[in-house]
Design a protein around this motif. Structure first.
Motif, PDB file in Angstrom:
ATOM      1  N   THR A 132      26.440 -32.485 -54.395  1.00  0.00           N
ATOM      2  CA  THR A 132      27.498 -33.087 -55.234  1.00  0.00           C
ATOM      3  C   THR A 132      28.389 -34.013 -54.387  1.00  0.00           C
ATOM      4  O   THR A 132      28.026 -35.155 -54.154  1.00  0.00           O
ATOM      5  CB  THR A 132      28.324 -32.012 -55.959  1.00  0.00           C
TER       6      THR A 132
ATOM      7  N   MET B  63      36.159 -30.275 -64.688  1.00  0.00           N
ATOM      8  CA  MET B  63      35.971 -31.740 -64.724  1.00  0.00           C
ATOM      9  C   MET B  63      35.634 -32.302 -63.335  1.00  0.00           C
ATOM     10  O   MET B  63      35.412 -33.498 -63.198  1.00  0.00           O
ATOM     11  CB  MET B  63      37.260 -32.423 -65.222  1.00  0.00           C
ATOM     12  N   GLY B  64      35.702 -31.441 -62.311  1.00  0.00           N
ATOM     13  CA  GLY B  64      35.368 -31.898 -60.961  1.00  0.00           C
ATOM     14  C   GLY B  64      36.575 -32.145 -60.067  1.00  0.00           C
ATOM     15  O   GLY B  64      36.433 -32.682 -58.974  1.00  0.00           O
ATOM     16  N   TYR B  65      37.767 -31.736 -60.540  1.00  0.00           N
ATOM     17  CA  TYR B  65      38.978 -31.944 -59.750  1.00  0.00           C
ATOM     18  C   TYR B  65      39.433 -30.637 -59.107  1.00  0.00           C
ATOM     19  O   TYR B  65      39.367 -29.583 -59.742  1.00  0.00           O
ATOM     20  CB  TYR B  65      40.119 -32.475 -60.637  1.00  0.00           C
TER      21      TYR B  65
ATOM     22  N   GLU C 140      40.342 -36.124 -70.277  1.00  0.00           N
ATOM     23  CA  GLU C 140      39.206 -36.215 -69.349  1.00  0.00           C
ATOM     24  C   GLU C 140      38.765 -37.684 -69.204  1.00  0.00           C
ATOM     25  O   GLU C 140      38.558 -38.172 -68.090  1.00  0.00           O
ATOM     26  CB  GLU C 140      38.046 -35.336 -69.849  1.00  0.00           C
TER      27      GLU C 140
ATOM     28  N   THR D 152      39.352 -40.301 -65.791  1.00  0.00           N
ATOM     29  CA  THR D 152      38.263 -40.947 -65.048  1.00  0.00           C
ATOM     30  C   THR D 152      38.542 -42.438 -64.833  1.00  0.00           C
ATOM     31  O   THR D 152      37.922 -43.047 -63.985  1.00  0.00           O
ATOM     32  CB  THR D 152      36.902 -40.771 -65.749  1.00  0.00           C
TER      33      THR D 152
ATOM     34  N   LEU E 293      41.093 -41.474 -61.638  1.00  0.00           N
ATOM     35  CA  LEU E 293      40.836 -40.393 -60.675  1.00  0.00           C
ATOM     36  C   LEU E 293      39.350 -40.056 -60.548  1.00  0.00           C
ATOM     37  O   LEU E 293      39.005 -39.028 -59.961  1.00  0.00           O
ATOM     38  CB  LEU E 293      41.577 -39.107 -61.090  1.00  0.00           C
ATOM     39  N   ALA E 294      38.463 -40.895 -61.054  1.00  0.00           N
ATOM     40  CA  ALA E 294      37.042 -40.548 -61.054  1.00  0.00           C
ATOM     41  C   ALA E 294      36.527 -40.223 -59.653  1.00  0.00           C
ATOM     42  O   ALA E 294      36.961 -40.820 -58.663  1.00  0.00           O
ATOM     43  CB  ALA E 294      36.229 -41.701 -61.639  1.00  0.00           C
ATOM     44  N   LEU E 295      35.614 -39.280 -59.572  1.00  0.00           N
ATOM     45  CA  LEU E 295      34.952 -38.972 -58.303  1.00  0.00           C
ATOM     46  C   LEU E 295      34.204 -40.213 -57.828  1.00  0.00           C
ATOM     47  O   LEU E 295      33.694 -40.985 -58.631  1.00  0.00           O
ATOM     48  CB  LEU E 295      33.959 -37.810 -58.478  1.00  0.00           C
TER      49      LEU E 295
ATOM     50  N   LEU F  18      31.162 -41.510 -56.709  1.00  0.00           N
ATOM     51  CA  LEU F  18      29.742 -41.122 -56.699  1.00  0.00           C
ATOM     52  C   LEU F  18      28.855 -42.351 -56.480  1.00  0.00           C
ATOM     53  O   LEU F  18      29.161 -43.433 -56.973  1.00  0.00           O
ATOM     54  CB  LEU F  18      29.358 -40.473 -58.038  1.00  0.00           C
ATOM     55  N   PRO F  19      27.736 -42.172 -55.765  1.00  0.00           N
ATOM     56  CA  PRO F  19      26.799 -43.291 -55.620  1.00  0.00           C
ATOM     57  C   PRO F  19      26.091 -43.577 -56.947  1.00  0.00           C
ATOM     58  O   PRO F  19      26.151 -42.773 -57.885  1.00  0.00           O
ATOM     59  CB  PRO F  19      25.803 -42.790 -54.575  1.00  0.00           C
ATOM     60  N   GLU F  20      25.407 -44.705 -57.006  1.00  0.00           N
ATOM     61  CA  GLU F  20      24.742 -45.088 -58.243  1.00  0.00           C
ATOM     62  C   GLU F  20      23.555 -44.172 -58.556  1.00  0.00           C
ATOM     63  O   GLU F  20      23.340 -43.778 -59.703  1.00  0.00           O
ATOM     64  CB  GLU F  20      24.279 -46.545 -58.139  1.00  0.00           C
TER      65      GLU F  20
END
Lengths: 313, 313
Positions: free
Chosen positions: A28, A63-65, A294, A298, A301-303, A305-307
C-alpha cells in the motif's frame, strides 16, 4: 494499526490523544507519509462523547488516513461516571476558554513532532469536530495564527496551521445563538445553561465574549477550507449556526462545502449503528455526509499513489 | 479498540489472528455483545495480501462490528519478503488443502471461546474473503459440519457454524476453471500455476480433487447466506466463478446476493485509496459493494439497539 493513548500534560490525566495509526505495507503506502484527521468529540464542553470519538476515527482510518481522537478539557474532566444531565453551577477554570482550544494546539504540535515516526504528512492534517467539538475546531481554525496560540506555544505559526476543518452540527455564532428565541425542552435548556458555565464561566457572557467565541465573525484568508454539515431539524444547535458560518466563508470567496439534511435531531455522529446509542440516531440520508466528506477530502488530502501497481511497473 | 495478534498454533508463527475489538461504552453498546466479521485476505494461497487485511477489518469495524484478520497457511509462510512473482515448483504440505480451511476453523473456535471476554456474539460471526481467501471461506461455508472439520476438532458442529459469508472475486468451481480456455498474461499464468501447486500440491489435480475443492458443487441447506461480488472484466478469476456459485444457491432457493460490476480488474479490495497500491485499484463504481454489504449485513447482524437514547428513556 497502532493504538496508543497519550496524556498531553503530565498533571492532567483527563486530556488525552488516542492514536489510530495505520500500518505501512509494501503493498500500500510503501513507506510514504499519510495525511491525518484529528477528531474532537462533542459534549457541550461538559464531557467528550464516545459516540463522536472512536467510531469517527475508525471511519476516517477506513478511508486511508491516520486518525486521532482528542479528549480535550471539559467541565466533567472526562470522568467515565460524569452525569451530563446534572446541572452545572460553579465554573471550573480548566474548562473555560481558551483551554480546550490550546489542547487542540498541543495535539496538533504532537502530531507534527511525530511526523517521521508515525509516517504522517505534517502539512495535511484535517480537524473534524462535532457540536462543541466543532466549535473548538472552528475557533482553532480562525485562531491558529494568533497570539492566543502562537505566543502561548512560542512556535512558528505554520507549525499550528490545519489543512482543513470538518464541522458537524457546530456552533458558529454565539451572538446570534444567545439572541435567538428557541423552544428548548427542560433537558436541552439545562444542557445549554451548563455548557455556557463550562465554556464562558458564566451563564450569560457579555457581548464582547460572545463575539470573541464566534468563529463566523472572525473569518479571514488564513482560515482553511471547511466542510460543514447539519440537519434542519436540529433544535439544540440550530442549522442557522452552520448557515452563518457558510455565509461568512462565501462572502470572502473562501472554499467551503455545506450539506444541510432536512431530517434528524442533534448529535447524529455517523448516523449509522456504529455510533448510535439507539435506533433514533440512525438515518441513511444524513449518513451520506460521510461519503460526501470522503470525496471532499480526496481533493486535498488524497494519498500519493502511483498510476499502476508495483507488480506491473 | 483493542488490537492484538494471536498465534494460533504454538509452533507456527505464520498463522495468526489479529483482533480489532471495538470499545464498549455506556453511550453505545452498553455491555451488549457485538456481531463480528472474520476476514481472510487473498493471495493465491501463496501469501496473505495486506491490501485485503487491515483495510477490510477497519471498514467493518467502522460499521460497528468486531473484526478479525486471519493470516492462514500459505506457501510463502506469510513472510514479509516472500516474492509472489517467483514461480513455485515444490509443494509444501503446510499449504495443501485442508490446512488453510482448518486454520479458519481454529480461528472460529478462538472467537467463540473468547465471546464473553470480547463481548462478541458467538452466533453472529460472518466470514469475509477475497480471491483465494474467498475460496477458503466458501470451502469452510460448505464444510463446517463435515468430518474434515468436526472430527478434526472433536467439537459439536454448531460451534463451527458461520452466520454468513461475504465473497469477493472468489473461486467457486475449480472443475470449470481448469476446463475454461483463458488468455492469461505470463505473470497471471505463472501465478495460477504456483497457486495450484500451493493448494493442491500439483499443477494439474485429478477431477476428484478439483470437484472436492469446488464449493459451488457442494451447496446444501447447511450453507449460510452468501453475499457475492466481482467484476465482469476480471481475467484472473473470471466472473463465471461467482455466477456458478450464485446459480447453485439460487437453484436450491438459498438466500444470497450477487453484484457483478462491469469495470475493474482482479483484486480491487475496497476499491478505494485505503486498500490501493496504485490509482488503478480505485473504482467508485465497484467500491459500492461496501455500501451494499453494509445494508445486507444489517438484515442479519444488526446491533441490538433500543428504540430511543438512554437519556430520553
Amino acid at each position: 494499526m497502532k493504538i496508543r493513548t497519550i496524556q498531553l500534560y503530565p498533571d492532567r490525566p483527563d486530556v488525552t490523544l488516542t492514536t489510530y495509526l495505520l500500518d505501512d505495507s509494501r503493498e500500500t503506502t510503501q513507506g510514504k507519509k499519510r495525511p491525518a484527521v484529528l477528531v474532537c468529540p462533542g459534549g457541550g464542553y461538559l464531557f467528550c462523547s464516545d459516540r463522536e470519538g472512536e467510531p469517527i476515527a475508525l471511519r476516517f482510518a477506513a478511508m486511508g488516513y491516520h486518525a486521532f481522537v482528542l479528549r480535550y478539557s471539559t467541565y466533567g474532566g472526562n470522568r467515565p461516571d460524569f452525569d451530563m444531565g446534572s446541572p452545572v453551577e460553579t465554573p471550573d477554570p480548566r474548562s473555560i476558554f481558551p483551554t480546550s482550544m490550546r489542547d487542540l494546539g498541543l495535539a496538533m504540535l504532537t502530531l507534527k513532532d511525530h511526523a517521521d515516526e508515525w509516517l504522517l504528512d505534517a502539512d495535511r492534517i484535517a480537524l473534524c469536530g462535532f457540536s462543541a467539538g466543532a466549535h473548538n475546531c472552528a475557533m482553532y481554525a480562525v485562531s491558529w495564527n494568533r497570539p492566543v496560540l502562537v505566543d502561548h506555544f512560542g512556535v512558528d505559526p505554520e507549525r499550528l496551521r490545519p489543512a482543513a476543518a470538518i464541522l458537524g452540527y457546530g456552533l458558529g455564532d454565539y451572538v446570534r445563538l444567545h439572541g435567538e428565541a428557541r423552544a428548548l425542552d427542560p433537558f436541552a435548556a439545562r444542557l445549554q445553561r451548563s455548557a455556557s458555565i463550562a465554556l464562558f464561566g458564566v451563564e450569560e457572557p457579555d457581548d464582547a465574549t460572545l463575539e470573541q467565541l464566534s468563529p463566523a465573525r472572525q473569518i479571514g484568508p488564513h482560515v482553511p477550507p471547511m466542510f460543514l454539515w447539519t440537519t434542519s431539524e436540529d433544535s439544540l444547535v440550530p442549522s442557522t449556526q452552520s448557515l452563518v458560518l457558510a455565509l461568512a466563508l462565501a462572502e470572502r470567496n473562501l472554499p467551503y462545502e455545506l450539506h444541510v439534511f432536512e431530517k434528524g435531531s442533534h448529535g447524529l455522529s455517523l448516523a449509522v449503528q456504529a455510533s448510535a446509542s439507539s435506533r433514533a440516531e440512525i438515518d441513511p440520508d444524513a449518513a451520506k455526509w460521510v461519503e460526501l466528506v470522503e470525496s471532499w477530502l480526496t481533493k486535498r488530502l488524497a494519498l500519493d499513489l502511483p498510476e499502476k501497481p508495483f507488480w506491473m511497473a
